[in-house]
Scaffold this motif. Structure first.
Motif, PDB file in Angstrom:
ATOM      1  N   CYS A  67       0.820  -1.221   0.000  1.00  0.00           N
ATOM      2  CA  CYS A  67       0.000   0.000   0.000  1.00  0.00           C
ATOM      3  C   CYS A  67       0.853   1.269   0.000  1.00  0.00           C
ATOM      4  CB  CYS A  67      -0.905  -0.002   1.225  1.00  0.00           C
ATOM      5  SG  CYS A  67      -1.932   1.476   1.358  1.00  0.00           S
ATOM      6  N   PRO A  68       0.708   2.119  -1.018  1.00  0.00           N
ATOM      7  CA  PRO A  68       1.479   3.369  -1.048  1.00  0.00           C
ATOM      8  C   PRO A  68       1.068   4.324   0.074  1.00  0.00           C
ATOM      9  CG  PRO A  68       0.181   3.120  -3.074  1.00  0.00           C
ATOM     10  CD  PRO A  68      -0.079   1.927  -2.223  1.00  0.00           C
ATOM     11  N   ALA A  69      -0.175   4.301   0.476  1.00  0.00           N
ATOM     12  CA  ALA A  69      -0.637   5.180   1.553  1.00  0.00           C
ATOM     13  C   ALA A  69      -0.037   4.764   2.890  1.00  0.00           C
ATOM     14  CB  ALA A  69      -2.163   5.174   1.634  1.00  0.00           C
ATOM     15  N   ALA A  70       0.141   3.467   3.101  1.00  0.00           N
ATOM     16  CA  ALA A  70       0.705   2.970   4.359  1.00  0.00           C
ATOM     17  C   ALA A  70       2.151   3.412   4.543  1.00  0.00           C
ATOM     18  CB  ALA A  70       0.603   1.450   4.412  1.00  0.00           C
ATOM     19  N   GLU A  71       2.821   3.686   3.428  1.00  0.00           N
ATOM     20  CA  GLU A  71       4.214   4.123   3.492  1.00  0.00           C
ATOM     21  C   GLU A  71       4.335   5.553   4.034  1.00  0.00           C
ATOM     22  OE1 GLU A  71       8.055   4.675   0.525  1.00  0.00           O
ATOM     23  OE2 GLU A  71       6.284   3.619  -0.199  1.00  0.00           O
ATOM     24  N   PHE A  72       3.336   6.374   3.776  1.00  0.00           N
ATOM     25  CA  PHE A  72       3.433   7.789   4.129  1.00  0.00           C
ATOM     26  C   PHE A  72       2.475   8.235   5.234  1.00  0.00           C
ATOM     27  CE2 PHE A  72       4.811   7.407  -0.309  1.00  0.00           C
ATOM     28  CZ  PHE A  72       6.084   7.944  -0.192  1.00  0.00           C
ATOM     29  N   PHE A  73       1.432   7.448   5.499  1.00  0.00           N
ATOM     30  CA  PHE A  73       0.429   7.822   6.502  1.00  0.00           C
ATOM     31  C   PHE A  73       0.265   6.710   7.522  1.00  0.00           C
ATOM     32  CE2 PHE A  73      -0.938   9.881   2.516  1.00  0.00           C
ATOM     33  CZ  PHE A  73      -0.918  11.211   2.915  1.00  0.00           C
ATOM     34  N   ASP A  74      -0.424   7.013   8.595  1.00  0.00           N
ATOM     35  CA  ASP A  74      -0.774   6.013   9.595  1.00  0.00           C
ATOM     36  C   ASP A  74      -2.006   5.266   9.083  1.00  0.00           C
ATOM     37  OD1 ASP A  74      -0.963   4.495  11.877  1.00  0.00           O
ATOM     38  OD2 ASP A  74      -2.012   6.035  13.016  1.00  0.00           O
ATOM     39  N   TYR A  75      -1.779   4.406   8.095  1.00  0.00           N
ATOM     40  CA  TYR A  75      -2.857   3.682   7.426  1.00  0.00           C
ATOM     41  C   TYR A  75      -2.434   2.232   7.266  1.00  0.00           C
ATOM     42  CZ  TYR A  75      -6.227   2.321   3.863  1.00  0.00           C
ATOM     43  OH  TYR A  75      -7.212   1.674   3.171  1.00  0.00           O
TER      44      TYR A  75
ATOM     45  N   THR B  73      -8.418   8.655   8.738  1.00  0.00           N
ATOM     46  CA  THR B  73      -7.634   7.486   8.337  1.00  0.00           C
ATOM     47  C   THR B  73      -8.235   6.738   7.160  1.00  0.00           C
ATOM     48  OG1 THR B  73      -6.885   7.225  10.616  1.00  0.00           O
ATOM     49  CG2 THR B  73      -6.609   5.336   9.154  1.00  0.00           C
ATOM     50  N   ILE B  74      -9.522   6.502   7.187  1.00  0.00           N
ATOM     51  CA  ILE B  74     -10.172   5.712   6.144  1.00  0.00           C
ATOM     52  C   ILE B  74     -10.041   6.376   4.768  1.00  0.00           C
ATOM     53  CG2 ILE B  74     -12.504   6.668   6.348  1.00  0.00           C
ATOM     54  CD1 ILE B  74     -11.694   2.938   6.055  1.00  0.00           C
ATOM     55  N   TRP B  75      -9.851   7.684   4.760  1.00  0.00           N
ATOM     56  CA  TRP B  75      -9.762   8.427   3.498  1.00  0.00           C
ATOM     57  C   TRP B  75      -8.352   8.425   2.916  1.00  0.00           C
ATOM     58  CZ3 TRP B  75     -14.216   8.900   1.447  1.00  0.00           C
ATOM     59  CH2 TRP B  75     -15.340   9.024   2.259  1.00  0.00           C
ATOM     60  N   TYR B  76      -7.379   7.824   3.615  1.00  0.00           N
ATOM     61  CA  TYR B  76      -6.020   7.740   3.082  1.00  0.00           C
ATOM     62  C   TYR B  76      -5.931   6.761   1.918  1.00  0.00           C
ATOM     63  CZ  TYR B  76      -4.497  10.300   7.239  1.00  0.00           C
ATOM     64  OH  TYR B  76      -4.326  11.233   8.215  1.00  0.00           O
ATOM     65  N   CYS B  77      -6.883   5.870   1.829  1.00  0.00           N
ATOM     66  CA  CYS B  77      -6.893   4.914   0.721  1.00  0.00           C
ATOM     67  C   CYS B  77      -7.138   5.659  -0.590  1.00  0.00           C
ATOM     68  CB  CYS B  77      -7.993   3.863   0.929  1.00  0.00           C
ATOM     69  SG  CYS B  77      -8.171   2.736  -0.466  1.00  0.00           S
ATOM     70  N   GLY B  78      -6.225   5.482  -1.525  1.00  0.00           N
ATOM     71  CA  GLY B  78      -6.350   6.139  -2.826  1.00  0.00           C
ATOM     72  C   GLY B  78      -7.040   5.274  -3.866  1.00  0.00           C
TER      73      GLY B  78
END
Length: 79
Positions: A30-38, A63-68
């Motif tokens: 997950c690219p979002a997990a690399e940059f956010f608390d996701y 948090t739920i909105w970090y998913c792209g």
């Protein structure tokens, strides 16, 4: 509101929960997990264990909105 009752009416929810092995591949890719608390895996755990209070907190947070919706998790999922 009973979110789990509403979710259980959706076939995608039921099939998705049965398919998850909780292996963590989704979070690793997950690219979002690399940059956010996701962490997609933690979201699945909340859903699998029917943690209503944590689900409500998740839905109220950013948090739920970090998913792209890049679907990297789906393409790499072993199930």
């Amino acid at each position: 509101m009973d979110y789990f009752k509403l979710l259980s009416e959706d076939i995608r929810y039921t099939d998705g929960l049965k398919a998850c092995l909780s292996c963590g591949v989704c979070t690793a890719i997950c690219p979002a997990a690399e940059f956010f608390d996701y962490d997609p895996r933690k979201i699945m755990i909340i859903l699998q264990k029917h943690r209503e209070d944590e689900l409500v907190s998740l839905l109220k947070s950013d948090t739920i909105w970090y998913c792209g919706q890049c679907m990297s998790c789906k393409t790499r999922c072993p199930r």
